[in-house]
Design a protein around this motif. Structure first.
Motif, PDB file in Angstrom:
ATOM      1  N   PHE A   1     -14.950  -2.613   0.695  1.00 35.51           N
ATOM      2  CA  PHE A   1     -13.691  -2.668   1.439  1.00 35.51           C
ATOM      3  C   PHE A   1     -13.148  -4.089   1.539  1.00 35.51           C
ATOM      4  CE2 PHE A   1     -10.809  -1.968   5.070  1.00 35.51           C
ATOM      5  CZ  PHE A   1     -10.211  -0.782   4.684  1.00 35.51           C
TER       6      PHE A   1
ATOM      7  N   ASP B   1      -7.473   6.017   4.052  1.00 39.15           N
ATOM      8  CA  ASP B   1      -6.086   5.585   4.256  1.00 39.15           C
ATOM      9  C   ASP B   1      -5.344   5.412   2.933  1.00 39.15           C
ATOM     10  OD1 ASP B   1      -3.928   4.965   5.923  1.00 39.15           O
ATOM     11  OD2 ASP B   1      -4.307   2.812   5.766  1.00 39.15           O
ATOM     12  N   ASP B   2      -6.062   5.494   1.821  1.00 38.69           N
ATOM     13  CA  ASP B   2      -5.402   5.432   0.510  1.00 38.69           C
ATOM     14  C   ASP B   2      -4.832   6.796   0.113  1.00 38.69           C
ATOM     15  OD1 ASP B   2      -6.391   2.860   0.479  1.00 38.69           O
ATOM     16  OD2 ASP B   2      -8.019   3.290  -0.930  1.00 38.69           O
TER      17      ASP B   2
ATOM     18  N   LEU C   1     -14.582  -0.130  -7.586  1.00 35.45           N
ATOM     19  CA  LEU C   1     -14.325  -0.916  -6.382  1.00 35.45           C
ATOM     20  C   LEU C   1     -13.842  -2.328  -6.694  1.00 35.45           C
ATOM     21  CD1 LEU C   1     -17.378   0.273  -4.251  1.00 35.45           C
ATOM     22  CD2 LEU C   1     -14.980   0.907  -3.914  1.00 35.45           C
TER      23      LEU C   1
ATOM     24  N   MET D   1     -15.630  -2.555   8.387  1.00 40.02           N
ATOM     25  CA  MET D   1     -14.351  -3.158   7.999  1.00 40.02           C
ATOM     26  C   MET D   1     -13.244  -2.105   7.895  1.00 40.02           C
ATOM     27  SD  MET D   1     -15.283  -6.073   8.235  1.00 40.02           S
ATOM     28  CE  MET D   1     -13.589  -6.593   8.153  1.00 40.02           C
ATOM     29  N   GLU D   2     -13.612  -0.898   7.489  1.00 37.45           N
ATOM     30  CA  GLU D   2     -12.642   0.195   7.495  1.00 37.45           C
ATOM     31  C   GLU D   2     -12.770   0.926   8.824  1.00 37.45           C
ATOM     32  OE1 GLU D   2     -13.893   3.762   5.681  1.00 37.45           O
ATOM     33  OE2 GLU D   2     -11.921   4.365   4.981  1.00 37.45           O
ATOM     34  N   THR D   3     -11.682   1.050   9.553  1.00 38.83           N
ATOM     35  CA  THR D   3     -11.724   1.776  10.819  1.00 38.83           C
ATOM     36  C   THR D   3     -11.748   3.279  10.534  1.00 38.83           C
ATOM     37  OG1 THR D   3      -9.323   1.752  10.909  1.00 38.83           O
ATOM     38  CG2 THR D   3     -10.477  -0.064  12.020  1.00 38.83           C
TER      39      THR D   3
ATOM     40  N   VAL E   1      -5.203  -7.520  -6.191  1.00 39.70           N
ATOM     41  CA  VAL E   1      -6.451  -7.277  -6.918  1.00 39.70           C
ATOM     42  C   VAL E   1      -6.230  -6.490  -8.203  1.00 39.70           C
ATOM     43  CG1 VAL E   1      -6.960  -5.151  -5.619  1.00 39.70           C
ATOM     44  CG2 VAL E   1      -8.836  -6.443  -6.650  1.00 39.70           C
TER      45      VAL E   1
ATOM     46  N   GLN F   1      -2.535   9.690  -0.106  1.00 44.30           N
ATOM     47  CA  GLN F   1      -1.115   9.944   0.169  1.00 44.30           C
ATOM     48  C   GLN F   1      -0.778  11.322  -0.385  1.00 44.30           C
ATOM     49  OE1 GLN F   1       1.643   7.055   0.464  1.00 44.30           O
ATOM     50  NE2 GLN F   1       0.448   5.314  -0.247  1.00 44.30           N
TER      51      GLN F   1
ATOM     52  N   GLU G   1      -6.830   4.700  12.776  1.00 38.44           N
ATOM     53  CA  GLU G   1      -6.835   3.894  14.004  1.00 38.44           C
ATOM     54  C   GLU G   1      -6.699   2.418  13.666  1.00 38.44           C
ATOM     55  OE1 GLU G   1     -10.590   4.519  15.996  1.00 38.44           O
ATOM     56  OE2 GLU G   1     -11.713   3.486  14.446  1.00 38.44           O
TER      57      GLU G   1
ATOM     58  N   ASP H   1       6.714   8.388   9.831  1.00 38.58           N
ATOM     59  CA  ASP H   1       6.028   7.219   9.289  1.00 38.58           C
ATOM     60  C   ASP H   1       5.198   6.560  10.383  1.00 38.58           C
ATOM     61  OD1 ASP H   1       7.639   4.792  10.441  1.00 38.58           O
ATOM     62  OD2 ASP H   1       9.135   6.261   9.786  1.00 38.58           O
ATOM     63  N   ARG H   2       4.320   5.628   9.949  1.00 38.05           N
ATOM     64  CA  ARG H   2       3.404   4.974  10.889  1.00 38.05           C
ATOM     65  C   ARG H   2       4.166   4.285  12.025  1.00 38.05           C
ATOM     66  NH1 ARG H   2      -1.580   3.393   7.967  1.00 38.05           N
ATOM     67  NH2 ARG H   2      -1.162   3.620   5.765  1.00 38.05           N
TER      68      ARG H   2
ATOM     69  N   GLY I   1      -5.403  -1.119  -3.517  1.00 42.44           N
ATOM     70  CA  GLY I   1      -6.566  -1.997  -3.632  1.00 42.44           C
ATOM     71  C   GLY I   1      -6.598  -3.033  -2.524  1.00 42.44           C
TER      72      GLY I   1
ATOM     73  N   ILE J   1     -16.094   5.152   1.621  1.00 48.79           N
ATOM     74  CA  ILE J   1     -16.117   4.805   3.045  1.00 48.79           C
ATOM     75  C   ILE J   1     -16.413   3.320   3.177  1.00 48.79           C
ATOM     76  CG2 ILE J   1     -17.330   5.154   5.221  1.00 48.79           C
ATOM     77  CD1 ILE J   1     -17.612   7.998   4.589  1.00 48.79           C
ATOM     78  N   GLY J   2     -15.567   2.644   3.956  1.00 51.36           N
ATOM     79  CA  GLY J   2     -15.677   1.191   4.086  1.00 51.36           C
ATOM     80  C   GLY J   2     -16.648   0.765   5.156  1.00 51.36           C
TER      81      GLY J   2
ATOM     82  N   ARG K   1       0.814  -1.220   0.000  1.00 50.44           N
ATOM     83  CA  ARG K   1       0.000   0.000   0.000  1.00 50.44           C
ATOM     84  C   ARG K   1       0.851   1.276   0.000  1.00 50.44           C
ATOM     85  NH1 ARG K   1      -5.011   0.424   1.229  1.00 50.44           N
ATOM     86  NH2 ARG K   1      -4.597   2.257   2.510  1.00 50.44           N
TER      87      ARG K   1
ATOM     88  N   PHE L   1     -10.224   5.143  -0.415  1.00 54.11           N
ATOM     89  CA  PHE L   1     -10.597   5.258   0.992  1.00 54.11           C
ATOM     90  C   PHE L   1      -9.608   6.211   1.672  1.00 54.11           C
ATOM     91  CE2 PHE L   1     -12.177   1.281  -0.661  1.00 54.11           C
ATOM     92  CZ  PHE L   1     -13.464   1.208  -0.166  1.00 54.11           C
TER      93      PHE L   1
ATOM     94  N   CYS M   1     -19.869  -1.610   0.380  1.00 60.47           N
ATOM     95  CA  CYS M   1     -18.847  -0.573   0.579  1.00 60.47           C
ATOM     96  C   CYS M   1     -17.592  -0.877  -0.211  1.00 60.47           C
ATOM     97  CB  CYS M   1     -18.536  -0.374   2.057  1.00 60.47           C
ATOM     98  SG  CYS M   1     -17.437  -1.599   2.799  1.00 60.47           S
TER      99      CYS M   1
ATOM    100  N   ARG N   1     -12.013  -3.141  -9.087  1.00 63.91           N
ATOM    101  CA  ARG N   1     -10.652  -3.072  -9.633  1.00 63.91           C
ATOM    102  C   ARG N   1      -9.643  -2.656  -8.571  1.00 63.91           C
ATOM    103  NH1 ARG N   1     -13.977  -1.712 -14.029  1.00 63.91           N
ATOM    104  NH2 ARG N   1     -13.259  -2.440 -16.067  1.00 63.91           N
ATOM    105  N   GLY N   2     -10.101  -2.511  -7.344  1.00 64.12           N
ATOM    106  CA  GLY N   2      -9.180  -2.029  -6.312  1.00 64.12           C
ATOM    107  C   GLY N   2      -8.856  -0.560  -6.478  1.00 64.12           C
TER     108      GLY N   2
END
Lengths: 167, 800
Positions: free
Chosen positions: A100, B45-46, B36, B211-213, A74, B48, B293, B128-129, A34, B261-262, A27, B43, A98, B38-39
């Motif tokens: 996800f 966190d995507d 969606l 599923m997405e925090t 993916v 950057q 989170e 960084d994280r 994805g 939004i997940g 990522r 979201f 969604c 196709r990835g």
């Protein structure tokens, strides 16, 4: 440390911390967003990718452990502008809301159909039981994968490109 | 109002035969899906951004403790750390506390003491994280432990410590008392009843766990003073206004973007401290700051749902006529009252606890308390506490049925509000708009093969097997709501919508609401399409960006279709009205001589004389004449203020098998017949129902945010907080009836939460039905094998 692997057919080499998780490598280092991340404990399966043709949870594997291996995500399901039947099936049967969990679900589904081209509903449920979808209640995911099973090698898959925007 | 029962076979036909490209309503593949699958969704966190830094939050390890000291020097010395912030530092800027959605305050970072395990204490911004996480380990906090208040039943005991000593003059853990209905009339009805059944029913604490925090990326531009915030928000406009109030930034200099939004399920309605921390981080460092989170943070500090401890009583005559319902509720709101509900509704819409029945009297009293648990009381697809209300009444009705030896469905049929009684004002003042409950119930029984199921149950019982059939019937009140009595923090619950037809006849519609998977980009294109005759594929739906959409309160409480959907229909009609004037000028006939055929105006009686909406759009933007005094362009905007709530309803039947040896409950079949009024996209509706059913199954069988006596959260990971997988779910069976809402422009009622509301009591009723021969009349959720086993052994344990 330096790590080299093949991702979606391309060889990549990056300097990474030894502790970097594969999911973060994909990522953050490769911008292949994805593949998602959803838990810390290998329970949710939103991070499923293939490593050497086996589905794995990429949150539970270090990037370094994938060194020298083949990783498929993916982003590689669609080939030459043609969707994988699994992708088409998820659209046709409302297998996602969604979206996800969807990439991980589809990677597992692709693997299942490669090894069991005509799975029963029970086998499909078993195959995706390591993954969580909070939106669909799973029935439509089962239908989606079954749709893909019955449309493998079908010639009309290219219609997918315009789904939702066709006239 | 006439109901049109649709058979299951009918639904299958609808599924298979539709051409999938309707102009207007009908099954249509989703416009969201191509990206969606196709990835290529985006979201939070995507996101950057160049130079982006990462934020991590230090959280309280204990439930209740005074902060003695915090030493951040070692963290500040970490080579990759840019910033470390504590509550005391926020307090200097007046940012240590923020308002909750219920006009309480919540600590962004703790200053005086920590009030729940997982509370935010400090944050670090690093390169960084991983480094940000590392630095948290270097912060040294000294705590002076205090006794925690964990069991809400003891919260008001004078011996308990006062959690909210930050509130001036606060001497106990009481939040509010609230009552509705007529206590005296209810008492009188109970006095003359032949049968009274009382049950203690706990709706335990659960978590939306999308599923997405939660995540945010804050990007403050010091030059133009503009803050851009990508965040996991179900209500971007409301959030922007609150940030303006809290942070003191001018509202026009804040742009909130909610990208893909997940999943939300209500969990992304509140403003979390993490969002504010990200904003503060970006303001102080001058670079973009991302906060995402992890799952444990999500489960331990994010908004929970439910946590209602209810005693319910139901009174009836000996022939099964329900006279009255009464309840006393203890509500656990956690450490800060963050309940999301309109201001005048501190218990949300719990007032609909009278259910779908025509009764004589009702009364409820609710007491809310603080405990040392995560704050909230938000949602999880609950339509503002309707989940709890429906669970209470539907458990009581089945208890009454079992007590009286009357079939569960039959008892409901005897007591339903009848079609001719609508609009029906309940004994607690809610005006139900429409429904044909008997038709809906009978359709569910038909699909289930109800009589055969009961026969099978008797056969199995005779063999000593535990099979149960459970029934529930719900009426929801959604689509909040009329401005005259509904607001959140002073913001009226109306929603705007803008529609612009481009010269070539393509369109863009801008919404105030925000999808989290419900498929707004598809459904709203279909609503506009139905009204204006442009294919949905030619209509772009813009949402989730405050700079590019009109104001409105967002997506929760199943309000998108009832409120924003009405706005979309009405704005399209407004555009169509203008189009008609232009058409009359183009065809040189009077407006009255024109008729609308979805997509074109034609001269009455002369189909050869017509102009399409596309022709009209070009004229509106072109050089030709327009009617006298008319401005060019073809666009409109409105703000829709609903006249009433809408009242979707449904009849659910659940079939379970209980393993006598292990206590394991297997949901073998689940039949859901929903009436959400006019159906826009049957595929999406079915998906919404399926999703709610799995929520309900999870809550009924496994989901539970549990605490130990010290306030340690025992549901802090997905290994402990169990969510159903494909193996626990049956293949859902659905059906529908259609009674359009009389006051909604297209008759739609909303469906997002119906199944979450309606399914848990059906499952519990099925298990109670299975265990009834063993003398069991109640079992609390979650009905895990161990809890069911205990109940079978005569040792039921209420959840704490």
């Amino acid at each position: 440390m330096q790590v080299t692997m093949t991702v979606n057919g391309d060889e990549v080499t990056r300097d990474v911390e030894p502790r970097m998780l594969l999911v973060h490598f994909l990522r953050d280092a490769l911008s292949l967003t994805g593949t998602h991340w959803g838990c810390d404990t290998s329970n949710c399966g939103t991070c499923v990718v293939w490593v050497d043709e086996q589905p794995v949870k990429s949150c539970t594997m270090l990037a370094a452990m994938a060194g020298g291996k083949r990783v498929r995500t993916v982003e590689d399901l669609e080939r030459d502008g043609v969707l994988d039947p699994v992708q088409e099936g998820f659209m046709q049967c409302h297998g996602l809301q969604c979206g996800f969990c969807t990439p991980g679900m589809m990677m597992t589904a692709r693997w299942l159909l490669d090894h069991n081209p005509d799975p029963t509903d029970g086998e499909i449920r078993e195959a995706i039981s390591g993954q969580i979808c909070r939106c669909t209640g799973y029935s439509t995911i089962v239908r989606s994968i079954r749709w893909a099973a019955t449309h493998e090698n079908a010639s009309h898959i290219e219609t997918a490109e315009t789904a939702g925007s066709s006239s | 109002m006439t109901a049109t029962p649709q058979t299951r076979e009918h639904r299958q036909t609808e599924f298979e035969d539709n051409d999938q490209t309707p102009v207007g309503f009908g099954r249509m593949l989703r416009k969201e899906d191509p990206r969606l699958i196709r990835g290529r969704g985006r979201f939070v966190d995507d996101v950057q951004l160049p130079g982006m830094l990462h934020l991590a939050i230090l959280r309280a390890p204990v439930a209740h403790a005074r902060i003695v000291s915090i030493d951040i020097s070692a963290a500040q010395a970490h080579p990759k750390v840019k910033l470390v912030v504590t509550g005391a530092m926020l307090a200097e800027k007046g940012l240590a506390w923020m308002p909750t959605l219920s006009n309480d305050v919540q600590a962004v970072l703790a200053t005086d003491k920590v009030r729940f395990q997982g509370q935010e204490v400090a944050f670090v911004v690093a390169e960084d994280r991983y480094s940000a996480r590392d630095a948290l380990e270097l912060i040294d906090v000294e705590y002076d432990d205090l006794a925690p208040v964990i069991d809400a039943r003891k919260a008001l005991d004078p011996s308990m410590p006062v959690i909210r000593d930050d509130l001036e003059g606060k001497t106990d853990n009481h939040i509010f008392d609230w009552e509705t209905g007529d206590a005296e009339a209810t008492e009188a009805a109970f006095a003359r009843a032949d049968v009274v059944v009382t049950e203690d029913i706990v709706y335990p604490r659960v978590h939306p766990a999308p599923m997405e925090t939660a995540a945010a990326v804050a990007d403050y531009d010091r030059v133009d003073g503009k803050l851009t915030l990508w965040s996991t928000s179900q209500a971007p406009h409301a959030h922007r206004t609150l940030y303006a109030i809290v942070a003191g930034l001018p509202e026009h200099k804040i742009r909130v973007i909610a990208p893909d939004i997940g999943g939300g399920f209500g969990g992304k309605v509140p403003i979390y401290p993490g969002y504010v921390c990200a904003i503060v981080g970006s303001l102080l460092v001058g670079k973009p700051v991302k906060w995402a989170e992890d799952r444990s943070e999500n489960l331990t500090s994010g908004s929970f749902a439910r946590d209602y401890i209810m005693r319910g009583e139901i009174a009836a005559t000996k022939d099964g006529r329900i006279l009255a319902i009464r309840t006393n509720v203890l509500a656990d709101h956690g450490a800060f009252n963050g309940q999301a509900a309109p201001s005048k509704y501190p218990v949300g819409f719990f007032g609909v606890f009278t259910g779908s029945y025509d009764i004589e009297a009702a009364y409820a009293k609710v007491t809310a308390v603080y405990t040392n648990k995560a704050p909230g009381g938000v949602a999880y697809a609950c339509s503002f506490r309707i989940t709890e209300a429906v669970h209470l009444v539907e458990r009581l009705v089945t208890s009454l049925a079992l007590e009286m030896g009357i079939d569960q469905a039959e008892l409901r049929l005897r007591n339903f509000i009848r079609p001719e009684q609508f609009p029906y004002e309940t004994k607690t003042g809610w005006v139900y708009d429409s429904g044909d409950y008997e038709a809906t119930m009978r359709e569910s029984m038909r699909i289930a093969g109800y009589d055969e199921l009961l026969a099978e149950r008797e056969e199995k019982r005779a063999r000593g097997e535990l099979m149960g059939v459970g029934v529930s019937f719900f009426t929801e009140a959604v689509g909040a709501g009329p401005r005259k009595n509904m607001d959140i923090l002073g913001l009226g619950m109306a929603d705007g919508c803008e529609l612009r037809i481009h010269p070539t006849g393509k369109a863009v519609v801008r919404l105030s609401v925000k999808t989290q998977g419900q498929g707004h980009e598809t459904t709203f294109a279909q609503i506009v399409s139905e009204e204006i005759g442009i294919p949905p594929a030619d209509i772009e739906v813009v949402h989730g960006d405050t700079d590019n959409t009109p104001f409105g309160l967002g997506t929760y409480g199943s309000r998108s279709t009832p409120v924003s959907g009405a706005a979309a229909a009405l704005v399209a009609r407004k555009v169509r009205d203008k189009a008609q004037l232009i058409a009359s000028s183009m065809l040189e006939v009077s407006v009255a001589d024109l008729e609308w055929t979805k997509g074109a105006f034609q001269v009455k009686g002369d189909p050869s004389s017509s102009v399409t909406i596309q022709d009209i759009a070009m004229r509106a933007h072109g050089a030709g004449d327009l009617p006298e005094g008319m401005e060019g362009a073809l666009e409109a905007q409105i703000c829709y203020n609903p006249e009433n709530l809408t009242y979707p309803n449904g009849a659910y039947i659940c079939v379970v098998d209980v393993d006598k040896g292990t206590g394991e409950v297997r949901v073998r079949r689940f039949i859901a017949v929903d009436d959400c009024g006019t159906r826009i996209n049957p595929m999406i509706i079915e998906g919404q129902v399926h999703g709610g059913l799995v929520d309900g199954l999870g809550m009924a069988l496994m989901e539970f945010i549990e605490f130990d006596e010290f306030g340690n959260c025992l549901g802090g990971s997905l290994m402990d907080y169990l969510i159903p997988t494909a193996l626990e779910c049956p293949d859902w069976e659905t059906g529908h009836t259609v009674t359009p809402s009389p006051h909604h422009p297209i008759g739609a009622k909303g469906v997002g939460e119906s199944a979450t509301v309606g399914s848990p009591p059906a499952i519990v009723n099925a298990v109670v039905d299975a265990l009834h021969p063993l003398g069991i009349r109640n079992i609390d959720m979650p009905m895990t094998p161990s809890r069911v086993w205990d109940a079978i052994q005569g040792r039921p344990r209420p959840p704490v």
